[in-house]
Design a protein around this motif. Structure first.
Motif, PDB file in Angstrom:
ATOM      1  N   PRO A 184       7.817  -2.819  19.368  1.00  0.00           N
ATOM      2  CA  PRO A 184       8.210  -1.418  19.559  1.00  0.00           C
ATOM      3  C   PRO A 184       7.026  -0.553  19.991  1.00  0.00           C
ATOM      4  CG  PRO A 184       9.099  -2.281  17.498  1.00  0.00           C
ATOM      5  CD  PRO A 184       8.151  -3.314  18.022  1.00  0.00           C
ATOM      6  N   PRO A 185       7.290   0.515  20.764  1.00  0.00           N
ATOM      7  CA  PRO A 185       6.192   1.383  21.243  1.00  0.00           C
ATOM      8  C   PRO A 185       5.306   1.917  20.132  1.00  0.00           C
ATOM      9  CG  PRO A 185       8.235   1.887  22.385  1.00  0.00           C
ATOM     10  CD  PRO A 185       8.600   0.917  21.303  1.00  0.00           C
ATOM     11  N   ASP A 186       5.912   2.266  18.983  1.00  0.00           N
ATOM     12  CA  ASP A 186       5.100   2.794  17.885  1.00  0.00           C
ATOM     13  C   ASP A 186       4.099   1.758  17.385  1.00  0.00           C
ATOM     14  OD1 ASP A 186       6.405   5.167  18.072  1.00  0.00           O
ATOM     15  OD2 ASP A 186       7.657   4.887  16.278  1.00  0.00           O
ATOM     16  N   ASP A 187       4.530   0.484  17.329  1.00  0.00           N
ATOM     17  CA  ASP A 187       3.627  -0.577  16.878  1.00  0.00           C
ATOM     18  C   ASP A 187       2.529  -0.832  17.904  1.00  0.00           C
ATOM     19  OD1 ASP A 187       5.108  -0.812  14.596  1.00  0.00           O
ATOM     20  OD2 ASP A 187       6.181  -2.619  15.209  1.00  0.00           O
ATOM     21  N   LEU A 188       2.876  -0.761  19.190  1.00  0.00           N
ATOM     22  CA  LEU A 188       1.869  -0.925  20.231  1.00  0.00           C
ATOM     23  C   LEU A 188       0.819   0.181  20.157  1.00  0.00           C
ATOM     24  CD1 LEU A 188       4.081  -1.942  23.294  1.00  0.00           C
ATOM     25  CD2 LEU A 188       2.422  -3.378  22.095  1.00  0.00           C
ATOM     26  N   ALA A 214      -1.401  -0.551  17.216  1.00  0.00           N
ATOM     27  CA  ALA A 214      -2.344  -1.621  17.512  1.00  0.00           C
ATOM     28  C   ALA A 214      -3.504  -1.101  18.357  1.00  0.00           C
ATOM     29  CB  ALA A 214      -1.631  -2.774  18.218  1.00  0.00           C
ATOM     30  N   ALA A 215      -3.218  -0.265  19.344  1.00  0.00           N
ATOM     31  CA  ALA A 215      -4.271   0.293  20.185  1.00  0.00           C
ATOM     32  C   ALA A 215      -5.229   1.152  19.364  1.00  0.00           C
ATOM     33  CB  ALA A 215      -3.650   1.109  21.315  1.00  0.00           C
ATOM     34  N   GLU A 216      -4.678   1.932  18.448  1.00  0.00           N
ATOM     35  CA  GLU A 216      -5.516   2.769  17.591  1.00  0.00           C
ATOM     36  C   GLU A 216      -6.382   1.903  16.675  1.00  0.00           C
ATOM     37  OE1 GLU A 216      -5.055   6.128  14.043  1.00  0.00           O
ATOM     38  OE2 GLU A 216      -3.374   5.741  15.407  1.00  0.00           O
ATOM     39  N   LEU A 217      -5.809   0.822  16.146  1.00  0.00           N
ATOM     40  CA  LEU A 217      -6.562  -0.072  15.265  1.00  0.00           C
ATOM     41  C   LEU A 217      -7.689  -0.774  16.020  1.00  0.00           C
ATOM     42  CD1 LEU A 217      -3.598  -1.586  13.222  1.00  0.00           C
ATOM     43  CD2 LEU A 217      -5.438  -0.142  12.313  1.00  0.00           C
ATOM     44  N   PRO A 255       5.374  -4.537   9.504  1.00  0.00           N
ATOM     45  CA  PRO A 255       4.519  -4.665  10.694  1.00  0.00           C
ATOM     46  C   PRO A 255       3.203  -3.900  10.585  1.00  0.00           C
ATOM     47  CG  PRO A 255       6.800  -4.370  11.346  1.00  0.00           C
ATOM     48  CD  PRO A 255       6.761  -4.190   9.860  1.00  0.00           C
ATOM     49  N   ALA A 256       3.230  -2.746   9.944  1.00  0.00           N
ATOM     50  CA  ALA A 256       2.002  -1.959   9.814  1.00  0.00           C
ATOM     51  C   ALA A 256       0.958  -2.705   8.986  1.00  0.00           C
ATOM     52  CB  ALA A 256       2.311  -0.604   9.183  1.00  0.00           C
ATOM     53  N   GLU A 257       1.400  -3.405   7.938  1.00  0.00           N
ATOM     54  CA  GLU A 257       0.455  -4.168   7.108  1.00  0.00           C
ATOM     55  C   GLU A 257      -0.087  -5.360   7.877  1.00  0.00           C
ATOM     56  OE1 GLU A 257       0.278  -6.639   2.860  1.00  0.00           O
ATOM     57  OE2 GLU A 257       2.090  -5.514   3.417  1.00  0.00           O
ATOM     58  N   TRP A 258       0.788  -6.062   8.586  1.00  0.00           N
ATOM     59  CA  TRP A 258       0.357  -7.199   9.407  1.00  0.00           C
ATOM     60  C   TRP A 258      -0.700  -6.765  10.423  1.00  0.00           C
ATOM     61  CZ3 TRP A 258       2.606  -7.466  14.644  1.00  0.00           C
ATOM     62  CH2 TRP A 258       2.091  -8.529  15.397  1.00  0.00           C
ATOM     63  N   LEU A 259      -0.453  -5.659  11.125  1.00  0.00           N
ATOM     64  CA  LEU A 259      -1.397  -5.186  12.128  1.00  0.00           C
ATOM     65  C   LEU A 259      -2.720  -4.746  11.490  1.00  0.00           C
ATOM     66  CD1 LEU A 259       0.940  -3.133  14.487  1.00  0.00           C
ATOM     67  CD2 LEU A 259      -0.310  -5.228  15.061  1.00  0.00           C
ATOM     68  N   ALA A 260      -2.633  -4.062  10.355  1.00  0.00           N
ATOM     69  CA  ALA A 260      -3.856  -3.584   9.704  1.00  0.00           C
ATOM     70  C   ALA A 260      -4.751  -4.751   9.320  1.00  0.00           C
ATOM     71  CB  ALA A 260      -3.495  -2.758   8.474  1.00  0.00           C
TER      72      ALA A 260
END
Length: 395
Positions: A2-6, A9-12, A69-74
């Motif tokens: 999803p765009p929010d997750d992308l 990810a870019a911010e991270l 998803p937010a935890e996985w990305l972090a």
């Protein structure tokens, strides 16, 4: 995704790059651009993190199907090593149960160490790089972003790991030359390379890496033993089967090459009356302290140690050389101090005490006070300079 997750990810990625730059791991704008651009999460769709429960060694699976998803990305963009394989076997990624009683055999190394090695590789536009140990493919992608696909060759020994890396690299638009074979042989293909980098530890420097690196080219790798890592070394090849250079960091945490892993058998415990005993000024802490432990690994490259209680309740530390059955047994004295009992072809503890005397006379330097010389006939770790005291790496 999803765009929010992308967007997250870019911010991270930006945060990770800033963190690595603040720690002085990331120093050049070219490598910072690579970290900010390459999506590490694409190379870590699923991974394991070590649980911190006392007394238990286990790893919990992390994926967007198991956690938010937010935890996985972090976690994917944190500066830590993330495990992707155990015991050289394919994993059941559908299971959400922790893994225990297993040994990690593939991972995505903590980004600070990855970028530190890439910075130390000192690449320039147009250079070719041979990478040994594709792993997840993340460091391969960083190299591709910096130099371009056609300048990067990467070798992975595990076919399943290589397949996943190839798919992840392609999903990000990177198509380097990928080879599946024993990385100790390098890859002749487009050799000689301007730079060679290994993302796993080796007990000695494979001659093929030197032969396939152009004269004045650099080799960055981790040397390690069966007791511990020695550290990161940067060698300059000279074109005649020789290479030389200093250790540039200690205790770099790479897994050892599978083909050089320690034997499963720790060795035979000597009988209580075997060997000759004497007092020693050193106890087992000599093996575990950062700097003296480096010296111990250099001097006893084929040894391992463990502590256990004998039938009479006395705690002893056993140092066993699995190559020639030499041994040293350390026992605490009732009034303080230590006794060592040695046997076998080599007096292990005598050798270590002699090396400690040389090390102390040189000012007890850290690993960066040592270096390595490789010739077609031998490989030596030296103290201070190539003309200083030296010890042979295992062949």
């Amino acid at each position: 995704m999803p765009p929010d997750d992308l967007s997250m990810a870019a911010e991270l990625r930006q945060r990770l790059a800033a963190q690595l730059a603040a720690g002085d791991w990331l120093r050049s704008p070219e490598w910072r651009a690579a970290v900010e651009s390459v999506p590490r999460h694409e190379f870590l769709p699923r991974f394991y993190v070590e649980l911190l429960d006392p007394g238990v060694t286990a790893w919990a699976p992390i994926s967007p199907e198991i956690v938010q998803p937010a935890e996985w990305l972090a976690i994917a963009y944190s500066d830590q090593t993330l495990v992707t394989q155990f015991d050289e076997r394919p994993l059941d990624w559908s299971s959400s149960e922790p893994v225990s009683n297993a040994s990690p055999t593939s991972s995505s190394t903590l980004p600070s160490l990855v970028v530190r090695m890439l910075e130390d590789l000192d690449v320039h536009d147009g250079m070719t790089v041979l990478e040994l140990g594709t792993g997840t493919g993340y460091s391969t992608a960083l190299l591709c972003h910096r130099l371009g696909d056609r300048h990067v060759t990467s070798v992975e020994t595990d076919a399943d790991v290589a397949r996943r890396a190839r798919n992840a690299l392609a999903s990000c638009g990177y198509y380097p030359r990928l080879v599946t074979e024993d990385g100790r042989h390098g890859y002749v293909g487009p050799a000689p390379y301007d730079r060679t980098i290994a993302t796993y530890g080796v007990r000695n420097v494979p001659p093929a890496w030197i032969a396939q690196t152009r004269p004045d080219g650099l080799i960055v790798t981790t040397l390690r033993g069966w007791m511990r890592s020695l550290g990161l070394v940067r060698l300059t090849a000279s074109g005649d089967g020789r290479a030389e250079g200093p250790f540039i960091a200690a205790d770099t945490s790479f897994m050892i090459a599978r083909q050089q892993a320690a034997p499963s058998n720790m060795g035979v415990i000597p009988a209580p009356d075997e060997g000759k005993a004497r007092e020693t000024p050193y106890g087992p802490e000599l093996l575990t302290m950062p700097d003296s432990g480096f010296v111990a690994q250099v001097v006893m490259p084929n040894a391992r140690y463990f502590t256990m209680r004998d039938d009479d309740g006395t705690e002893r530390t056993y140092v066993l050389d699995t190559e020639n059955d030499s041994f040293a047994v350390l026992t605490a004295q009732a009034g303080g101090g230590w006794t060592v009992r040695q046997g076998g072809p080599h007096a292990l503890w005598d050798d270590l005490e002699k090396a400690m005397a040389l090390w102390h006379a040189a000012g007890s330097p850290p690993a960066t006070g040592f270096g390595v010389t490789v010739t077609p006939d031998r490989q030596q770790v030296w103290l201070g300079s190539p003309d200083g005291p030296s010890w042979a790496l295992p062949r």
